[in-house]
Write a protein that holds these residues in place. Structure first.
Motif, PDB file in Angstrom:
ATOM      1  N   SER A 147     -10.829  73.537  27.402  1.00 37.95           N
ATOM      2  CA  SER A 147      -9.914  72.374  27.820  1.00 37.95           C
ATOM      3  C   SER A 147     -11.134  71.585  28.727  1.00 37.95           C
ATOM      4  O   SER A 147     -10.739  70.561  29.021  1.00 37.95           O
ATOM      5  CB  SER A 147      -8.901  72.731  28.730  1.00 37.95           C
ATOM      6  OG  SER A 147      -9.228  73.515  30.130  1.00 37.95           O
TER       7      SER A 147
ATOM      8  N   SER B 286      -1.842  70.489  28.871  1.00 39.42           N
ATOM      9  CA  SER B 286      -2.821  70.331  29.988  1.00 39.42           C
ATOM     10  C   SER B 286      -2.858  71.505  30.798  1.00 39.42           C
ATOM     11  O   SER B 286      -1.739  72.052  30.878  1.00 39.42           O
ATOM     12  CB  SER B 286      -2.934  69.053  30.650  1.00 39.42           C
ATOM     13  OG  SER B 286      -3.969  69.106  31.604  1.00 39.42           O
ATOM     14  N   HIS B 287      -3.984  71.990  31.251  1.00 37.65           N
ATOM     15  CA  HIS B 287      -3.865  73.220  32.274  1.00 37.65           C
ATOM     16  C   HIS B 287      -3.637  72.272  33.800  1.00 37.65           C
ATOM     17  O   HIS B 287      -3.597  73.158  34.610  1.00 37.65           O
ATOM     18  CB  HIS B 287      -5.603  73.677  32.239  1.00 37.65           C
ATOM     19  CG  HIS B 287      -5.703  74.450  31.124  1.00 37.65           C
ATOM     20  ND1 HIS B 287      -5.803  76.035  31.288  1.00 37.65           N
ATOM     21  CD2 HIS B 287      -5.997  74.211  29.856  1.00 37.65           C
ATOM     22  CE1 HIS B 287      -6.340  76.474  30.176  1.00 37.65           C
ATOM     23  NE2 HIS B 287      -6.228  75.444  29.103  1.00 37.65           N
TER      24      HIS B 287
END
Length: 293
Positions: A253, A11-12
Motif C-alpha cells: 500500500s 486504504s490503510h
C-alpha cells in the motif's frame, strides 16, 4: 483515494475528518504528538478489542504482564489518550512550566479532533469506554524508566473523571491521572515525536508497526528485521503466516507514515526505509545489490 479506490481496495488510512479547523482550535492543537519509548518498544496495548486474556511478554530481561479489567484490555486505539496526555505534558515542559505533574486536564473536543475521531455523541461515548479500559487494565513490569528499574504494578491510568458536562450530559472537560512510571518517563524526555497521520491508521497492526519503525529506525536510513522478531515484538496473536501477509499488504500500500517497507521473501525479513533522501539512497543501493546477485 484515502477512502478506497475504484477497484474497491480499502486504504490503510482513514480520511482526515478535521481538515477545516477553526483558528482557535488549530492554535491549541499545535502540540506535536509524542509517545513514550517504553510502550513503543514493548507490546503493552492489545491489538484486538475485547481481549480478556492475561498476556505475558518477555524479551532481553524485560517482563511485562498485562491483566485485563472488567471492560477488557486497553487497545492500541485507546492509547491515543496516553499519547495526547504525553504530548500536553511535553509541550508544557518545553514552555518552561514548573507545575507539570501526572494529572492532565483537557477538553474532550480537542482530544477528538487531534486524534482524528468523530465529534458526534458516538465519539464521546467511545472516548469514555477507552478511559474505562485504560483505568481497568493492570500492568506488572520491570521496565526501566528514567534510570530506575523496579518491579511494579499499576493501571495504565490511575484514575479519570469528568469535570464538566454540557446540557446534553456530554463530557466537555476531562481530568486524567497518569501512573508515576509514565510520568517519570515523560519528565526524563524518553519520548519520540509521531507523525500526525499515525491517528489516521485504521488497523491496530499498522499502528504497532509504525511504533516499532519509529522506535528502531528513527531518523536512520533503514531498519532491517526478520518477520519472526517483528511478530514477537508486535505482540500480535495472529499466526505467523497471517502476520506476514499483513506486513506485505502494508508494504504494497505504501501508506505507512514516515517509512517505506520492502519485504524480502527469501530471508523472510522486512526493511523499513525512512522517507528521506538518505532513506531513498539506501533503498536504491539495496535494490542494486539484489539485482547484482
Amino acid at each position: 483515494s484515502p477512502i478506497g479506490s475504484c477497484f474497491g481496495v480499502t486504504s490503510h488510512l482513514h480520511f482526515d475528518r478535521h481538515v477545516q479547523r477553526d483558528f482557535f482550535v488549530a492554535d491549541i492543537l499545535d502540540a506535536a504528538p509524542k509517545d513514550d519509548l517504553a510502550s513503543m518498544e514493548h507490546p503493552i496495548f492489545a491489538l484486538k478489542s475485547g481481549d480478556r486474556r492475561v498476556r505475558v511478554y518477555e524479551r532481553k530481561g524485560v517482563t511485562v504482564t498485562i491483566k485485563p479489567g472488567h471492560d477488557g484490555c486497553a487497545t492500541i486505539h485507546d492509547k491515543d489518550i496516553w499519547i495526547y496526555c504525553i504530548s500536553q505534558m511535553v509541550e508544557a515542559i518545553n514552555r518552561g512550566r514548573e507545575d507539570v505533574g501526572r494529572v492532565v486536564r483537557f477538553t474532550a473536543y480537542d482530544f477528538l479532533v487531534t486524534t482524528n475521531r468523530q465529534t458526534s455523541g458516538e465519539g464521546y461515548r467511545l472516548m469514555g469506554d477507552a478511559l474505562a479500559r485504560l483505568s481497568g487494565t493492570r500492568i506488572e513490569t520491570n521496565i526501566e524508566t528514567a534510570g530506575k528499574r523496579e518491579r511494579a504494578g499499576f493501571g495504565l491510568i490511575d484514575s479519570w473523571r469528568v469535570i464538566e458536562r454540557d446540557r446534553d450530559d456530554k463530557m466537555v472537560a476531562v481530568e486524567v491521572s497518569l501512573p508515576d512510571w509514565l510520568c517519570r518517563s515523560v519528565k526524563a524526555m524518553h519520548v519520540l515525536t509521531l507523525n500526525r497521520d499515525y491517528f489516521r491508521l485504521r488497523k491496530p497492526i499498522d499502528r504497532r508497526l509504525y511504533e516499532l519503525a519509529r522506535k528502531h529506525c528513527g531518523t536512520q536510513s533503514k531498519w532491517c528485521v526478520t518477520t519472526k522478531v517483528l511478530h514477537e515484538t508486535s505482540g500480535s496473536r495472529d499466526a505467523l503466516r497471517n502476520f506476514r501477509m499483513a506486513v506485505r499488504m502494508l508494504a504494497e500500500s505504501d501508506e505507512l507514515p514516515d517509512y517505506r517497507i520492502t519485504f524480502d521473501q527469501e530471508n523472510d525479513a522486512a526493511t523499513f526505509y525512512a522517507r528521506s533522501p538518505k532513506g531513498a539512497i539506501a533503498q536504491i543501493r539495496d535494490t542494486l545489490r539484489s539485482l547484482q546477485k
